[in-house]
Design an enzyme around this catalytic site. Sequence first.
Site, PDB file in Angstrom:
ATOM      1  N   HIS A  85      -6.010  46.922  90.874  1.00  0.00           N
ATOM      2  CA  HIS A  85      -5.937  45.999  89.743  1.00  0.00           C
ATOM      3  C   HIS A  85      -4.723  46.259  88.867  1.00  0.00           C
ATOM      4  CE1 HIS A  85     -10.149  44.050  89.719  1.00  0.00           C
ATOM      5  NE2 HIS A  85      -9.811  44.378  90.941  1.00  0.00           N
ATOM      6  N   GLU A 103     -23.786  56.223 116.358  1.00  0.00           N
ATOM      7  CA  GLU A 103     -24.102  54.906 115.803  1.00  0.00           C
ATOM      8  C   GLU A 103     -23.012  53.910 116.155  1.00  0.00           C
ATOM      9  OE1 GLU A 103     -26.654  53.739 114.296  1.00  0.00           O
ATOM     10  OE2 GLU A 103     -27.811  55.447 113.626  1.00  0.00           O
ATOM     11  N   LYS A 120     -17.044  34.252  91.635  1.00  0.00           N
ATOM     12  CA  LYS A 120     -16.956  34.242  93.093  1.00  0.00           C
ATOM     13  C   LYS A 120     -17.616  35.489  93.680  1.00  0.00           C
ATOM     14  CE  LYS A 120     -13.792  32.291  96.316  1.00  0.00           C
ATOM     15  NZ  LYS A 120     -12.569  31.490  96.369  1.00  0.00           N
ATOM     16  N   ASP A 121     -17.411  36.633  93.024  1.00  0.00           N
ATOM     17  CA  ASP A 121     -18.030  37.863  93.514  1.00  0.00           C
ATOM     18  C   ASP A 121     -19.551  37.786  93.473  1.00  0.00           C
ATOM     19  OD1 ASP A 121     -15.563  40.287  92.296  1.00  0.00           O
ATOM     20  OD2 ASP A 121     -15.685  39.087  94.128  1.00  0.00           O
ATOM     21  N   SER A 139      -4.234  41.746  93.769  1.00  0.00           N
ATOM     22  CA  SER A 139      -4.344  41.687  95.226  1.00  0.00           C
ATOM     23  C   SER A 139      -3.127  41.026  95.846  1.00  0.00           C
ATOM     24  CB  SER A 139      -5.588  40.888  95.615  1.00  0.00           C
ATOM     25  OG  SER A 139      -6.741  41.456  95.061  1.00  0.00           O
TER      26      SER A 139
END
Lengths: 370, 285
Positions: free
Chosen positions: A198, A267, A224-225, A202
């Site tokens: 930040h 896994e 949006k998040d 981005s």
Amino acid sequence: MKINNSLLNFVNGMLVTLPSSKTLTLSWNFGSMLGMVLIFQILTGTFLAFYYTPDSLMAFSTVQYIMYEVNFGWVFRIFHFNGASLFFIFLYLHIFKGLFFMSYRLKKVWMSGLTIYLLVMMEAFMGYVLVWAQMSFWAAVVITSLLSVIPIWGPTIVTWIWSGFGVTGATLKFFFVLHFLLPWAILVIVLGHLIFLHSTGSTSSLYCHGDYDKVCFSPEYLGKDAYNIVIWLLFIVLSLIYPFNLGDAEMFIEADPMMSPVHIVPEWYFLFAYAILRAIPNKVLGVIALLMSIVTFYFFALVNNYTSCLTKLNKFLVFMFIISSTILSWLGQCTVEDPFTILSPLFSFIYFGLAYLMLFIFMSSKLLFK
Amino acid sequence: MQRAVVQGSKRGLAALAGVTAASGMGLVYALENSVSASGDNVHPYALPWAHSGPFSSFDIASVRRGYEVYKQVCAACHSMKFLHYRHFVDTIMTEEEAKAEAADALINDVDDKGASIQRPGMLTDKLPNPYPNKKAAAAANNGAAPPDLSLMALARHGGDDYVFSLLTGYLEAPAGVKVDDGKAYNPYFPGGIISMPQQLFDEGIEYKDGTPATMSQQAKDVSAFMHWAAEPFHDTRKKWALKIAALIPFVAVVLIYGKRHIWSFTKSQKFLFKTVKGREPPKAQ
């Protein structure tokens, strides 16, 4: 409006008034989703730790105690177990998104991200061992033995981790303490990762010189998040309907040092690394290749190239990389026999070839525009 | 001309990509089949269990009958150490029934003087282990200790299908296969030779509810019981899943509306390019 408090200004500048491109799609949600899952895992893990005992004679029984006797203990275990898979799903999506948009241009973000990835892998592995089932025990034997290839100090390190001359209850205590402490360290590094990100904002697919045509991070991208909540509810539903589909049947057999399973596979999120490890019939080289499958991407941060993106070529290479990684993961769960013993080295070679090709293009593309 | 060449090459490239992808898929499919075909045992057939669906619950009547099979057949050799009689209360039995079942069992205990005794069980007791320890169990069974059945339904690849197939899959060993005394041939067991001989026979036990106790009926019931024993929370988790699944559309609508509301200004932005007085573009000379 301006606030006098410098700390509030710092936070405000990163979360509220951060200039953000308008073109950030749902792919940029992967990071915040990972933050949500990390908090979720820490919470569920802390509650499970209340009832767990890291003793070789009791560990498996206390896991079943959580499942059978603790009120809603089964829910926490199901969520914690599947939360790890959810974390890795979004982690891999996050990494691939980073490759697509050449996010390694943000060096600090990239380096801290890779470090988080390595730590999360360690965390997942140690959590896997704590169940003290057959696959857990033997995975611990195999993986910790790999450390013996370290020159000079290797055997000493292995003995230290084992706290003895084999994987024992003392090893379990060792892993339990680390499994509990490591997430808090990861949380700190994640905050650092977020601050680095930040500070610059981005990367995006639309080049915009300056901040005159951007929107504030809040409330646009917070809204949006919030979409992550839908994914999270879907995860809960799928966890409750198919609680153990991503696990092995050996997860329900108590560890027995006298008898190993017919097949030992990790896994699903480690299978590509396992395939690379097995592809090379030499222990030292295998371990080096295993490490390099992740460490290779650190080299991307050593290149100074901020603007020269060959978008279509990069997209093609990243898709090829995703396909080869997926095939490697599939090969990792196959038995060691023809034709898989041929395909493993082939796709390992392709994996590394593509990674270094991307690096080479990243280094060279700047010269095209000089 | 140039555009035609580009379009032609694009189409060719798309066709090539399609063929390559199809070949890749075919290869993966063939190899995956070869992986499934590997291994030294027969793969169990997929069976239509009452509890198989994403929102299906256990057939509790079948689970109850399965407990009868366990008690009268399996309990002679197999323990269920994570299961207590109190787990039966209000799930597959009433409290009185569970207490009666517990009272039927003989529990090893120590009396006030420290002497070993056997007493009737109570709700808080575990289902008893027929052997004092693993070595005693192995010694009594040709060196192969009968595994605990608490988690067995989840501890084997194939789950319920495997358990059912194993219990009904005994047959005469093929020519050339050597079967030692006390062992049996079962194609579903890895390696084919299993230390547990056939245990279920038509009318081998008698069900309280009158159901005909054929071998396959007993196998089905005991498989259901073992799955219930491994996952007592099974019905609860599916109920919760259904409730949360019903909630998702409403949450999604609210979040989508909220996000679009926030973005409405940005998304509806228009850009107008107009000349400002005093900054006209220069006239052509």
